[in-house]
Design an enzyme around this catalytic site. Structure first.
Site: not given
Ligand SMILES: NC(=O)c1ccc[n+]([C@@H]2O[C@H](COP(=O)([O-])OP(=O)(O)OC[C@H]3O[C@@H](n4cnc5c(N)ncnc54)[C@H](O)[C@@H]3O)[C@@H](O)[C@H]2O)c1
Length: 247
Positions: A17, A60, A83, A147, A151, A182, A184-185
């Site tokens: 993501g 982790d 992130n 969440y 956040k 956004i 993403t997964p």
């Molecule tokens: N996608 C969105 O719409 C969005 C919007 C606002 C904020 N965010 C934030 O952006 C960040 C990334 O989200 P994303 O959409 O890429 O999600 P995602 O699920 O695609 O990726 C998250 C990554 O974090 C890793 N992860 C999860 N738990 C973990 C841990 N304990 N230690 C290490 N790694 C860990 C996962 O393995 C994965 O690779 C997150 O903090 C999410 O809250 C995402």
């Protein structure tokens, strides 16, 4: 290209993501990138794909011992992107205490430990910490109680870290990014938890005045700016990049 030449960067949740998009763009801009994630298969495969300037470390983010070991294995760091995150769907009547605690372990304790170890690692030379919050850290939603709280905690923790580093003269800037939805997964996981994924997706789109979800590359572009010396006067700030959804 080349805006991050010579920078050593560390990206948590870098295997997927937004983290993956940031890692890809950082390497394209000349940085060295450590991809830190619990997902070893995806993280290692991305590191191979990105070539010799990318490496993978298993981390982790909720484990203090794991942070110690991961950062001990790196020489210097100029930029840390906290992130990694998860999203727990549910209202105050639905989310269990165990779910709430798990959300906080990853999204809040993870960022706390990242900032703690990151400051210790960078304070002699300065650097940039970028914490991934969310538009939902600014604007609450009924079905995101855990969440939202996590956040919002990241948003305010960022400001405290920024003030501390400024007062100590460490040359470390600490800012938060607040993406809208956004694709993403993580969004796919949220949709999978929903009883009506199509309606939920339509509601995501409708809540963005620009009429669409964002792209990971758009968040990566902002992370590049915050990582460069061009952002030298920015600290403790909330960078909203959300298609207008928090206006
Ligand atoms: N996608 C969105 O719409 C969005 C919007 C606002 C904020 N965010 C934030 O952006 C960040 C990334 O989200 P994303 O959409 O890429 O999600 P995602 O699920 O695609 O990726 C998250 C990554 O974090 C890793 N992860 C999860 N738990 C973990 C841990 N304990 N230690 C290490 N790694 C860990 C996962 O393995 C994965 O690779 C997150 O903090 C999410 O809250 C995402």
């Amino acid at each position: 290209m080349g805006r991050l030449e010579g920078k050593r960067t560390f990206v948590t949740g870098g295997a997927s993501g937004l983290g993956e998009a940031i890692a890809r763009r950082f390497v394209a801009e000349g940085a060295e990138v450590v991809i830190a994630d619990v997902d070893e298969a995806a993280g290692k495969s991305l590191a191979v794909d990105l070539g010799p300037r990318a490496t993978f470390v298993r981390l982790d983010v909720s484990s203090e011992a794991a942070w110690q070991a991961a950062l001990d294995s790196c020489d210097t760091i100029n930029v840390l992107v906290n992130n990694a995150g998860i999203t727990t769907l549910g209202s105050i009547e639905e989310v269990t205490l165990d779910q709430f605690r798990h959300e906080f372990e990853v999204d809040v304790v993870g960022v706390f430990l990242g900032c703690k170890f990151g400051v210790a690692k960078m304070k002699a030379r300065g650097g940039a910490i970028i914490n991934m919050s969310s538009m939902t850290g600014v604007r609450a939603q009924a079905n995101l109680v855990a969440y939202n709280a996590a956040k919002a905690a990241v948003t305010h923790m960022t400001k405290s870290v920024a003030l501390h580093c400024a007062s100590q003269g460490y040359g470390i800037r600490c800012n938060s990014i607040h993406p809208g939805a956004i694709h993403t997964p993580i969004i796919d996981k949220v949709l999978a938890q929903s009883e009506d994924p199509d309606a939920l997706y339509a509601s995501f789109v409708a809540s963005h005045p620009l009429g669409r979800l964002g792209k990971p590359e758009e968040i990566a572009a902002l992370a590049v700016y915050l990582a460069t010396d061009e952002a030298e006067f920015a600290t403790g700030a909330e960078f909203r990049i959300d298609g207008g959804s928090t206006i």
